[in-house]
Design a protein around this motif. Structure first.
Motif, PDB file in Angstrom:
ATOM      1  N   SER A  82      50.000 -19.285  41.088  1.00 54.08           N
ATOM      2  CA  SER A  82      48.874 -20.279  40.984  1.00 54.08           C
ATOM      3  C   SER A  82      49.312 -21.524  42.062  1.00 54.08           C
ATOM      4  O   SER A  82      48.646 -22.171  42.655  1.00 54.08           O
ATOM      5  N   LYS A  83      50.876 -21.746  42.018  1.00 46.15           N
ATOM      6  CA  LYS A  83      51.263 -22.715  42.796  1.00 46.15           C
ATOM      7  C   LYS A  83      52.788 -22.481  43.171  1.00 46.15           C
ATOM      8  O   LYS A  83      53.640 -21.871  42.349  1.00 46.15           O
ATOM      9  N   TYR A  84      53.029 -22.630  44.320  1.00 43.37           N
ATOM     10  CA  TYR A  84      54.578 -22.646  45.050  1.00 43.37           C
ATOM     11  C   TYR A  84      54.957 -23.983  45.128  1.00 43.37           C
ATOM     12  O   TYR A  84      54.484 -24.969  45.441  1.00 43.37           O
ATOM     13  N   HIS A  85      56.295 -24.202  44.788  1.00 40.16           N
ATOM     14  CA  HIS A  85      57.469 -24.990  45.423  1.00 40.16           C
ATOM     15  C   HIS A  85      58.315 -24.386  46.487  1.00 40.16           C
ATOM     16  O   HIS A  85      58.227 -23.222  46.542  1.00 40.16           O
ATOM     17  N   SER A  86      59.251 -25.106  46.949  1.00 39.20           N
ATOM     18  CA  SER A  86      60.081 -24.352  47.910  1.00 39.20           C
ATOM     19  C   SER A  86      61.213 -23.258  47.074  1.00 39.20           C
ATOM     20  O   SER A  86      61.129 -22.404  47.592  1.00 39.20           O
ATOM     21  N   ILE A  87      61.314 -23.751  45.692  1.00 34.13           N
ATOM     22  CA  ILE A  87      62.116 -22.787  45.103  1.00 34.13           C
ATOM     23  C   ILE A  87      61.858 -22.008  43.858  1.00 34.13           C
ATOM     24  O   ILE A  87      62.274 -21.364  43.138  1.00 34.13           O
ATOM     25  N   ARG A  88      60.541 -22.509  43.545  1.00 30.82           N
ATOM     26  CA  ARG A  88      59.854 -22.163  42.233  1.00 30.82           C
ATOM     27  C   ARG A  88      58.327 -21.962  42.369  1.00 30.82           C
ATOM     28  O   ARG A  88      57.868 -22.453  43.350  1.00 30.82           O
ATOM     29  N   PHE A  90      54.551 -20.798  39.793  1.00 28.84           N
ATOM     30  CA  PHE A  90      53.955 -20.506  38.647  1.00 28.84           C
ATOM     31  C   PHE A  90      53.285 -19.227  38.452  1.00 28.84           C
ATOM     32  O   PHE A  90      52.496 -19.069  39.530  1.00 28.84           O
ATOM     33  N   ARG A  91      53.561 -18.498  37.662  1.00 31.87           N
ATOM     34  CA  ARG A  91      52.881 -16.986  37.509  1.00 31.87           C
ATOM     35  C   ARG A  91      52.047 -16.939  36.433  1.00 31.87           C
ATOM     36  O   ARG A  91      52.356 -17.406  35.418  1.00 31.87           O
ATOM     37  N   GLU A  92      50.950 -16.738  36.797  1.00 27.31           N
ATOM     38  CA  GLU A  92      49.667 -16.639  35.566  1.00 27.31           C
ATOM     39  C   GLU A  92      49.641 -15.143  35.147  1.00 27.31           C
ATOM     40  O   GLU A  92      49.652 -14.435  36.145  1.00 27.31           O
ATOM     41  N   ASN A  93      49.002 -15.008  34.134  1.00 23.59           N
ATOM     42  CA  ASN A  93      48.669 -13.470  33.446  1.00 23.59           C
ATOM     43  C   ASN A  93      47.438 -13.514  32.618  1.00 23.59           C
ATOM     44  O   ASN A  93      47.491 -14.562  31.911  1.00 23.59           O
ATOM     45  N   ILE A  94      46.726 -12.581  32.687  1.00 24.02           N
ATOM     46  CA  ILE A  94      45.543 -12.558  31.918  1.00 24.02           C
ATOM     47  C   ILE A  94      45.823 -10.959  31.340  1.00 24.02           C
ATOM     48  O   ILE A  94      46.081 -10.057  32.240  1.00 24.02           O
ATOM     49  N   ILE A 128      55.954 -15.270  49.567  1.00 27.91           N
ATOM     50  CA  ILE A 128      54.701 -16.199  49.975  1.00 27.91           C
ATOM     51  C   ILE A 128      53.756 -15.501  50.740  1.00 27.91           C
ATOM     52  O   ILE A 128      52.437 -15.632  50.512  1.00 27.91           O
ATOM     53  N   GLU A 129      54.126 -14.836  51.851  1.00 28.31           N
ATOM     54  CA  GLU A 129      53.006 -14.065  52.646  1.00 28.31           C
ATOM     55  C   GLU A 129      52.412 -13.131  52.054  1.00 28.31           C
ATOM     56  O   GLU A 129      51.093 -12.809  51.996  1.00 28.31           O
ATOM     57  N   LYS A 130      52.876 -12.122  51.131  1.00 24.60           N
ATOM     58  CA  LYS A 130      52.334 -11.095  50.241  1.00 24.60           C
ATOM     59  C   LYS A 130      51.657 -11.599  49.139  1.00 24.60           C
ATOM     60  O   LYS A 130      50.596 -11.072  49.021  1.00 24.60           O
ATOM     61  N   TRP A 131      52.193 -12.412  48.504  1.00 25.90           N
ATOM     62  CA  TRP A 131      51.311 -12.962  47.285  1.00 25.90           C
ATOM     63  C   TRP A 131      50.363 -13.833  47.530  1.00 25.90           C
ATOM     64  O   TRP A 131      49.294 -13.684  46.780  1.00 25.90           O
ATOM     65  N   SER A 132      50.632 -14.766  48.361  1.00 31.28           N
ATOM     66  CA  SER A 132      49.667 -15.766  48.481  1.00 31.28           C
ATOM     67  C   SER A 132      49.585 -16.527  47.312  1.00 31.28           C
ATOM     68  O   SER A 132      50.026 -16.137  46.223  1.00 31.28           O
ATOM     69  N   SER A 133      48.711 -17.560  47.203  1.00 32.08           N
ATOM     70  CA  SER A 133      48.601 -18.414  45.739  1.00 32.08           C
ATOM     71  C   SER A 133      47.130 -18.542  45.643  1.00 32.08           C
ATOM     72  O   SER A 133      46.251 -18.552  46.567  1.00 32.08           O
ATOM     73  N   TYR A 134      46.670 -18.626  44.590  1.00 31.43           N
ATOM     74  CA  TYR A 134      45.406 -18.659  43.995  1.00 31.43           C
ATOM     75  C   TYR A 134      45.513 -19.571  42.639  1.00 31.43           C
ATOM     76  O   TYR A 134      46.070 -19.552  41.865  1.00 31.43           O
ATOM     77  N   GLU A 135      44.657 -21.016  42.995  1.00 34.92           N
ATOM     78  CA  GLU A 135      44.891 -22.028  41.996  1.00 34.92           C
ATOM     79  C   GLU A 135      44.545 -22.029  40.569  1.00 34.92           C
ATOM     80  O   GLU A 135      44.729 -22.618  39.836  1.00 34.92           O
ATOM     81  N   LYS A 136      43.683 -20.820  40.378  1.00 30.50           N
ATOM     82  CA  LYS A 136      43.244 -20.774  38.926  1.00 30.50           C
ATOM     83  C   LYS A 136      44.482 -20.639  37.996  1.00 30.50           C
ATOM     84  O   LYS A 136      45.289 -19.990  38.196  1.00 30.50           O
ATOM     85  N   ILE A 137      44.252 -21.439  36.973  1.00 29.96           N
ATOM     86  CA  ILE A 137      45.239 -21.403  35.696  1.00 29.96           C
ATOM     87  C   ILE A 137      44.744 -20.409  34.758  1.00 29.96           C
ATOM     88  O   ILE A 137      43.592 -20.394  34.116  1.00 29.96           O
ATOM     89  N   SER A 138      45.602 -19.440  34.201  1.00 27.68           N
ATOM     90  CA  SER A 138      45.201 -18.495  33.038  1.00 27.68           C
ATOM     91  C   SER A 138      45.248 -19.144  31.834  1.00 27.68           C
ATOM     92  O   SER A 138      44.418 -18.833  30.649  1.00 27.68           O
ATOM     93  N   LEU A 139      46.022 -20.231  31.644  1.00 26.08           N
ATOM     94  CA  LEU A 139      46.134 -20.842  30.045  1.00 26.08           C
ATOM     95  C   LEU A 139      46.423 -22.347  30.448  1.00 26.08           C
ATOM     96  O   LEU A 139      47.507 -22.534  31.102  1.00 26.08           O
ATOM     97  N   GLU A 140      45.737 -23.214  29.909  1.00 20.37           N
ATOM     98  CA  GLU A 140      45.755 -24.656  30.132  1.00 20.37           C
ATOM     99  C   GLU A 140      46.872 -25.238  29.048  1.00 20.37           C
ATOM    100  O   GLU A 140      46.516 -25.547  28.222  1.00 20.37           O
ATOM    101  N   HIS A 141      48.035 -25.003  29.674  1.00 18.06           N
ATOM    102  CA  HIS A 141      49.306 -25.656  28.704  1.00 18.06           C
ATOM    103  C   HIS A 141      50.019 -26.142  29.617  1.00 18.06           C
ATOM    104  O   HIS A 141      50.481 -25.176  30.890  1.00 18.06           O
ATOM    105  N   ASN A 142      50.669 -27.411  29.587  1.00 23.48           N
ATOM    106  CA  ASN A 142      51.903 -27.734  30.486  1.00 23.48           C
ATOM    107  C   ASN A 142      53.084 -27.198  30.019  1.00 23.48           C
ATOM    108  O   ASN A 142      53.761 -27.559  28.691  1.00 23.48           O
ATOM    109  N   ILE A 143      53.568 -26.151  30.894  1.00 21.51           N
ATOM    110  CA  ILE A 143      55.029 -25.664  30.658  1.00 21.51           C
ATOM    111  C   ILE A 143      56.123 -26.627  31.523  1.00 21.51           C
ATOM    112  O   ILE A 143      57.199 -26.192  31.349  1.00 21.51           O
TER     113      ILE A 143
END
Length: 250
Positions: A82-88, A90-94, A128-143
């Motif tokens: 759902s989101k990239y930074h330079s070194i990390r 967020f991976r979402e799962n349903i 980054i090229e193969k995965w791309s990012s999609y901003e949808k969040i699977s679970l609304e919780h601040n980790i």
């Protein structure tokens, strides 16, 4: 929805608990396997990354399960970034049943890591090229927020880190922290409730032969607990977490 990766599983007997349902550890294992397959899809399987002294390290994660799948049941785990930074990132799962009804959700914060130099590294462009990012969040919780270590506890278990607790990097696998956490849950909870929600932070590494303390204390909400995993000899905190349990319907 774009830029996702699906992996189907059929639940096996050894993944079941005493109720004939998949254990929480089994589901977390399948989430890790799906992430590993997603890496393979990007052209960098985990073994090839290891040969370069690179890997992904989980910093924080949360999972919520409406129910756990049964023996031989087919499930689909859908994952995306759902989101990239330079070194990390967020991976979402349903987690779906075979009819694409949602039975669980999870998300994790991962850092790309140079194992030899013991420090984060900029994520490969291929990911980054193969995965791309999609901003949808699977679970609304601040980790990203901190879960403070316990200063006092009600329940405690102590044990040694065995060789089978370590992963391919010779560090304790993240799944072991959940197993250790559950060791200090009261028996009345383990026998009559199921793990509905788990939220964890991974802070420091544990290694082979360390003595581990699993500390648990009831939280303010009903059937919820706070947890700390630490190394006995050094008092170093390895992980903190919170769990919520729901009554088993009989």
């Amino acid at each position: 929805m774009d830029n996702y990766f699906d992996k189907e599983f059929e639940l096996r007997f050894f993944e079941m608990n005493r109720l004939g349902e998949a254990s929480a550890i089994s589901i977390l294992t399948l989430l890790q396997e799906t992430a590993a397959e997603h890496c393979y899809y990007a052209g960098h399987d985990l073994l090839s990354l290891m040969s370069e002294n690179l890997g992904w390290v989980l910093l924080a994660g949360v999972m919520e399960m409406k129910r756990y799948p049964l023996y031989k049941e087919k499930i689909i785990i859908r994952t995306w970034i759902s989101k990239y930074h330079s070194i990390r990132g967020f991976r979402e799962n349903i987690i779906y049943d075979e009819n694409y009804n949602i039975i669980g959700r999870a998300r994790g914060l991962w850092v790309f890591y140079d194992i030899k130099k013991r420090r984060p590294k900029k994520i490969h462009h291929d990911f980054i090229e193969k995965w791309s990012s999609y901003e949808k969040i699977s679970l609304e919780h601040n980790i990203s927020n901190k879960i403070e270590p316990l200063n006092s506890f009600e329940y405690k278990k102590e044990f040694k880190v065995n060789m089978y607790d370590t992963d391919t990097n010779k560090h304790v696998n993240n799944l072991r922290y959940l197993q250790w956490l559950m060791e200090s849950i009261p028996d009345e909870i383990l026998e009559n409730y199921y793990l509905y929600f788990i939220d964890g932070r991974f802070i420091s590494e544990a290694h082979y032969s360390d003595s581990i303390l699993s500390l648990t204390k009831r939280d303010v909400e009903e059937n919820s607990f706070l947890h700390t995993i630490k190394i006995k000899e050094s008092d170093v905190v390895c992980a903190t977490g919170k769990s919520v349990w729901k009554k088993i319907e009989k």
